[in-house]
Design a protein around this motif. Structure first.
Motif, mmCIF file in Angstrom:
data_model
loop_
_atom_site.group_PDB
_atom_site.id
_atom_site.type_symbol
_atom_site.label_atom_id
_atom_site.label_comp_id
_atom_site.label_asym_id
_atom_site.label_seq_id
_atom_site.Cartn_x
_atom_site.Cartn_y
_atom_site.Cartn_z
ATOM 1 N N THR A 48 0.833 -1.209 0.000
ATOM 2 C CA THR A 48 0.000 0.000 0.000
ATOM 3 C C THR A 48 0.867 1.259 0.000
ATOM 4 N N TYR A 49 0.183 2.400 -0.185
ATOM 5 C CA TYR A 49 0.869 3.694 -0.312
ATOM 6 C C TYR A 49 0.086 4.714 0.496
ATOM 7 N N GLY A 50 0.766 5.432 1.378
ATOM 8 C CA GLY A 50 0.071 6.433 2.198
ATOM 9 C C GLY A 50 -0.384 7.600 1.350
ATOM 10 N N ALA A 76 2.851 -2.383 -6.668
ATOM 11 C CA ALA A 76 3.009 -1.194 -5.821
ATOM 12 C C ALA A 76 1.780 -0.302 -5.974
ATOM 13 N N HIS A 77 1.174 0.083 -4.845
ATOM 14 C CA HIS A 77 0.068 1.037 -4.900
ATOM 15 C C HIS A 77 0.642 2.439 -5.093
ATOM 16 N N LEU A 78 -0.146 3.298 -5.735
ATOM 17 C CA LEU A 78 0.262 4.701 -5.895
ATOM 18 C C LEU A 78 -0.999 5.557 -5.821
ATOM 19 N N LEU A 106 -4.507 4.653 -7.594
ATOM 20 C CA LEU A 106 -5.631 5.027 -6.723
ATOM 21 C C LEU A 106 -5.698 6.530 -6.541
ATOM 22 N N ARG A 107 -6.877 6.981 -6.215
ATOM 23 C CA ARG A 107 -6.980 8.400 -5.876
ATOM 24 C C ARG A 107 -6.495 8.640 -4.455
ATOM 25 N N GLY A 108 -6.885 7.760 -3.530
ATOM 26 C CA GLY A 108 -6.627 8.004 -2.106
ATOM 27 C C GLY A 108 -7.818 8.717 -1.506
ATOM 28 N N ASP A 109 -7.980 8.580 -0.198
ATOM 29 C CA ASP A 109 -9.089 9.271 0.479
ATOM 30 C C ASP A 109 -8.761 10.752 0.598
ATOM 31 N N ARG A 110 -9.774 11.571 0.345
ATOM 32 C CA ARG A 110 -9.541 13.015 0.455
ATOM 33 C C ARG A 110 -9.387 13.400 1.918
ATOM 34 N N TYR A 121 -9.275 12.555 -9.639
ATOM 35 C CA TYR A 121 -9.747 11.167 -9.668
ATOM 36 C C TYR A 121 -8.627 10.218 -10.139
ATOM 37 N N ALA A 122 -8.792 8.955 -9.762
ATOM 38 C CA ALA A 122 -7.783 7.953 -10.145
ATOM 39 C C ALA A 122 -7.605 7.870 -11.662
ATOM 40 N N GLY A 123 -8.674 8.120 -12.407
ATOM 41 C CA GLY A 123 -8.608 8.034 -13.870
ATOM 42 C C GLY A 123 -7.518 8.944 -14.432
ATOM 43 N N CYS A 141 -12.135 -1.100 -7.157
ATOM 44 C CA CYS A 141 -13.574 -1.069 -7.436
ATOM 45 C C CYS A 141 -14.338 -1.462 -6.174
ATOM 46 N N TYR A 142 -15.622 -1.162 -6.170
ATOM 47 C CA TYR A 142 -16.391 -1.197 -4.922
ATOM 48 C C TYR A 142 -17.704 -1.964 -5.128
ATOM 49 N N PRO A 143 -17.732 -3.242 -4.735
ATOM 50 C CA PRO A 143 -18.962 -4.035 -4.916
ATOM 51 C C PRO A 143 -20.173 -3.405 -4.220
ATOM 52 N N CYS A 145 -20.462 -0.072 -3.809
ATOM 53 C CA CYS A 145 -20.490 1.325 -4.258
ATOM 54 C C CYS A 145 -19.500 2.172 -3.435
ATOM 55 N N HIS A 146 -18.775 3.054 -4.106
ATOM 56 C CA HIS A 146 -17.885 3.963 -3.365
ATOM 57 C C HIS A 146 -18.755 4.944 -2.571
ATOM 58 N N PRO A 147 -18.378 5.220 -1.309
ATOM 59 C CA PRO A 147 -19.244 6.064 -0.466
ATOM 60 C C PRO A 147 -19.543 7.456 -1.039
ATOM 61 N N GLU A 148 -18.699 7.960 -1.930
ATOM 62 C CA GLU A 148 -18.974 9.300 -2.489
ATOM 63 C C GLU A 148 -19.967 9.263 -3.649
ATOM 64 N N SER A 149 -20.228 8.081 -4.195
ATOM 65 C CA SER A 149 -21.146 8.014 -5.341
ATOM 66 C C SER A 149 -22.587 8.018 -4.869
ATOM 67 N N SER A 150 -23.453 8.679 -5.636
ATOM 68 C CA SER A 150 -24.851 8.762 -5.211
ATOM 69 C C SER A 150 -25.573 7.437 -5.428
ATOM 70 N N GLU A 154 -23.997 5.161 -11.171
ATOM 71 C CA GLU A 154 -23.053 6.266 -11.409
ATOM 72 C C GLU A 154 -21.609 5.779 -11.151
ATOM 73 N N ASP A 155 -21.435 5.026 -10.078
ATOM 74 C CA ASP A 155 -20.102 4.522 -9.726
ATOM 75 C C ASP A 155 -19.555 3.632 -10.846
ATOM 76 N N ILE A 156 -20.441 2.815 -11.433
ATOM 77 C CA ILE A 156 -19.995 1.897 -12.493
ATOM 78 C C ILE A 156 -19.679 2.668 -13.782
ATOM 79 N N GLN A 161 -15.040 4.375 -17.156
ATOM 80 C CA GLN A 161 -14.130 5.421 -17.672
ATOM 81 C C GLN A 161 -12.685 5.112 -17.260
ATOM 82 N N LYS A 162 -12.560 4.629 -16.013
ATOM 83 C CA LYS A 162 -11.236 4.300 -15.496
ATOM 84 C C LYS A 162 -10.608 3.164 -16.320
ATOM 85 N N VAL A 163 -11.401 2.181 -16.638
ATOM 86 C CA VAL A 163 -10.905 1.056 -17.448
ATOM 87 C C VAL A 163 -10.560 1.545 -18.861
HETATM 88 C C1 LIG Z 1 -8.067 -2.486 -3.529
HETATM 89 C C2 LIG Z 1 -7.894 -1.143 -2.865
HETATM 90 C C3 LIG Z 1 -6.610 -0.711 -2.512
HETATM 91 C C4 LIG Z 1 -6.426 0.534 -1.875
HETATM 92 N N1 LIG Z 1 -5.152 0.940 -1.543
HETATM 93 C C5 LIG Z 1 -4.943 2.172 -0.993
HETATM 94 C C6 LIG Z 1 -3.628 2.644 -0.690
HETATM 95 O O1 LIG Z 1 -2.635 1.958 -0.887
HETATM 96 N N2 LIG Z 1 -3.498 3.882 -0.148
HETATM 97 C C7 LIG Z 1 -4.581 4.690 0.089
HETATM 98 O O2 LIG Z 1 -4.403 5.822 0.564
HETATM 99 N N3 LIG Z 1 -5.850 4.268 -0.195
HETATM 100 C C8 LIG Z 1 -6.056 3.039 -0.726
HETATM 101 N N4 LIG Z 1 -7.334 2.612 -1.026
HETATM 102 C C9 LIG Z 1 -8.484 3.476 -0.699
HETATM 103 C C10 LIG Z 1 -8.854 4.421 -1.885
HETATM 104 O O3 LIG Z 1 -7.804 5.337 -2.090
HETATM 105 C C11 LIG Z 1 -10.161 5.142 -1.496
HETATM 106 O O4 LIG Z 1 -11.220 4.234 -1.491
HETATM 107 C C12 LIG Z 1 -10.498 6.386 -2.310
HETATM 108 O O5 LIG Z 1 -11.585 7.053 -1.661
HETATM 109 C C13 LIG Z 1 -10.942 6.145 -3.745
HETATM 110 O O6 LIG Z 1 -9.908 5.740 -4.521
HETATM 111 P P1 LIG Z 1 -10.202 5.262 -6.048
HETATM 112 O O7 LIG Z 1 -8.883 5.040 -6.670
HETATM 113 O O8 LIG Z 1 -11.185 4.180 -6.069
HETATM 114 O O9 LIG Z 1 -10.864 6.616 -6.629
HETATM 115 P P2 LIG Z 1 -11.690 6.957 -7.932
HETATM 116 O O10 LIG Z 1 -11.671 5.850 -8.934
HETATM 117 O O11 LIG Z 1 -11.196 8.291 -8.395
HETATM 118 O O12 LIG Z 1 -13.187 7.081 -7.371
HETATM 119 C C14 LIG Z 1 -13.499 7.874 -6.239
HETATM 120 C C15 LIG Z 1 -14.917 8.409 -6.360
HETATM 121 O O13 LIG Z 1 -14.974 9.361 -7.436
HETATM 122 C C16 LIG Z 1 -15.912 8.959 -8.434
HETATM 123 N N5 LIG Z 1 -15.321 9.294 -9.743
HETATM 124 C C17 LIG Z 1 -14.304 8.651 -10.364
HETATM 125 N N6 LIG Z 1 -14.023 9.274 -11.530
HETATM 126 C C18 LIG Z 1 -14.875 10.321 -11.634
HETATM 127 C C19 LIG Z 1 -15.083 11.343 -12.609
HETATM 128 N N7 LIG Z 1 -14.346 11.391 -13.717
HETATM 129 N N8 LIG Z 1 -16.047 12.274 -12.379
HETATM 130 C C20 LIG Z 1 -16.815 12.238 -11.233
HETATM 131 N N9 LIG Z 1 -16.663 11.282 -10.291
HETATM 132 C C21 LIG Z 1 -15.706 10.346 -10.479
HETATM 133 C C22 LIG Z 1 -16.095 7.456 -8.231
HETATM 134 O O14 LIG Z 1 -17.350 7.009 -8.702
HETATM 135 C C23 LIG Z 1 -15.958 7.353 -6.714
HETATM 136 O O15 LIG Z 1 -17.156 7.708 -6.093
HETATM 137 C C24 LIG Z 1 -7.551 1.368 -1.624
HETATM 138 C C25 LIG Z 1 -8.847 0.908 -1.946
HETATM 139 C C26 LIG Z 1 -9.019 -0.331 -2.561
HETATM 140 C C27 LIG Z 1 -10.403 -0.796 -2.904
#
Ligand SMILES: Cc1cc2nc3c(=O)[nH]c(=O)nc-3n(C[C@H](O)[C@H](O)[C@H](O)COP(=O)(O)OP(=O)(O)OC[C@H]3O[C@@H](n4cnc5c(N)ncnc54)[C@H](O)[C@@H]3O)c2cc1C
Length: 285
Positions: A48-50, A76-78, A106-110, A121-123, A141-143, A145-150, A154-156, A161-163
């Motif tokens: 993982t990556y902080g 390696a996570h990034l 990954l995006r990481g938690d805000r 965003y991670a994309g 990916c989030y079976p 749903c990601h908590p920020e998605s309505s 929408e999450d899918i 897009q990410k794929v």
């Molecule tokens: C397998 C796994 C490994 C993880 N490893 C780490 C780690 O090493 N370090 C760490 O800090 N965190 C880690 N996390 C946590 C992760 O960083 C958080 O869950 C974070 O909130 C979302 O990251 P994401 O890459 O899924 O973001 P995103 O894919 O960017 O998605 C986040 C939210 O934004 C929405 N979104 C995405 N793209 C768009 C767009 N273009 N327009 C509008 N909305 C959009 C999505 O629907 C979702 O609701 C991990 C999570 C998982 C599931």
């Protein structure tokens, strides 16, 4: 080896996750845990990556150790939410120099005081990694749903897009009810997401983990799970055994349903990795 090559092997496989040391002083204990987990010869190990960047430099060091010293594939996570483009480029250079081919982007938690930076965003990170060279790129990916998605739909859409941006495989957030995962698989395949999916399983071996898991992931806890924690939680030895058995049942069920790639959130606990692997050893070949 690129993980996409590994995933072409159509057989049940287990991978394990570790996290890097938070301080220099914990380097030794983390190294020992990593060595023991690597000794189980999993299909790969992820590091993982902080998101805040504080301990991020150790991610590359640990991934390099996994690959070079123990001969195990490393992922390696990034994260990007607290990074700028230059920092990402520097980190990619570090990974390239270390011979790491696989990145979980990954995006990481805000953070609470989040101010939008160069990445939202991670994309966007995936696009930059794709441009930077020949890495094999995965995403989250989030079976449930990601908590920020309505909503999940929408999450899918965002997942697709990410794929399309270059993500070649996806690892799921932990889940405790396989039915939710199968339902998600059906929906993403219907949405045209065809990349390999790695199911993420978290063995919960002590009751104090449960509150934190709920806060972090928001995962649904089925009755069979809460009954287990209620009953065995006060007895650490029994809770450990029950938690390993619960995760093992989930994994066996996944393999039985043709989900061949399971990632265990082993959290630097070699005994957890060992006991899970032992339980399914006859299935892995
Ligand atoms: C397998 C796994 C490994 C993880 N490893 C780490 C780690 O090493 N370090 C760490 O800090 N965190 C880690 N996390 C946590 C992760 O960083 C958080 O869950 C974070 O909130 C979302 O990251 P994401 O890459 O899924 O973001 P995103 O894919 O960017 O998605 C986040 C939210 O934004 C929405 N979104 C995405 N793209 C768009 C767009 N273009 N327009 C509008 N909305 C959009 C999505 O629907 C979702 O609701 C991990 C999570 C998982 C599931």
């Amino acid at each position: 080896m690129k993980l996409t090559e590994l995933f072409k092997q159509d057989r049940p496989m287990l991978s394990f996750e570790v996290f890097p040391p938070k301080t220099d002083s914990s380097w030794e204990s983390v190294s020992q845990a990593v060595q023991k987990i690597a000794g189980l010869k999993p299909s790969y190990m992820s590091v993982t990556y902080g998101a805040g960047g504080g301990t991020s430099r150790y991610t590359v060091d640990i991934a390099k150790k996994i690959k070079r010293e123990y001969g195990v594939n490393a992922l390696a996570h990034l994260t990007c939410v607290s990074s700028d483009r230059q920092t990402v480029q520097d980190r990619l250079e570090d990974l390239r120099t270390a011979g790491i081919e696989n990145i979980l982007a990954l995006r990481g938690d805000r953070p609470q005081d989040y101010v939008p930076g160069e990445y939202r965003y991670a994309g966007e990170l995936i696009e930059d990694i794709k441009k930077a060279g020949d890495f094999c790129i995965g995403g989250a990916c989030y079976p449930e749903c990601h908590p920020e998605s309505s909503c999940q739909k929408e999450d899918i859409v965002h997942l697709k897009q990410k794929v399309d941006a270059g993500c070649e495989f996806l690892t799921t957030q932990m889940f405790f009810d396989n039915a939710l995962f199968y339902n998600f698989m059906y929906k993403i395949r219907e949405a045209g997401i065809t990349v390999p999916i790695v199911a993420g399983i978290m063995p919960v071996t002590n009751a104090s983990q449960v509150k934190r898991i709920c806060e972090l992931s928001g995962s649904f806890l089925p009755r069979s799970f809460t009954e287990m924690v209620d009953h065995f939680g006060p007895d650490p030895k029994a809770m450990y055994a029950a938690g390993i058995a619960y995760a093992t049942n989930q994994i066996v069920n996944l393999f039985a349903n043709g989900i061949n790639h399971v990632h265990v959130y082993s959290m630097n606990k070699p005994e957890v990795a060992r006991d899970i692997q032992k339980n399914v050893d006859g299935i892995l070949h």
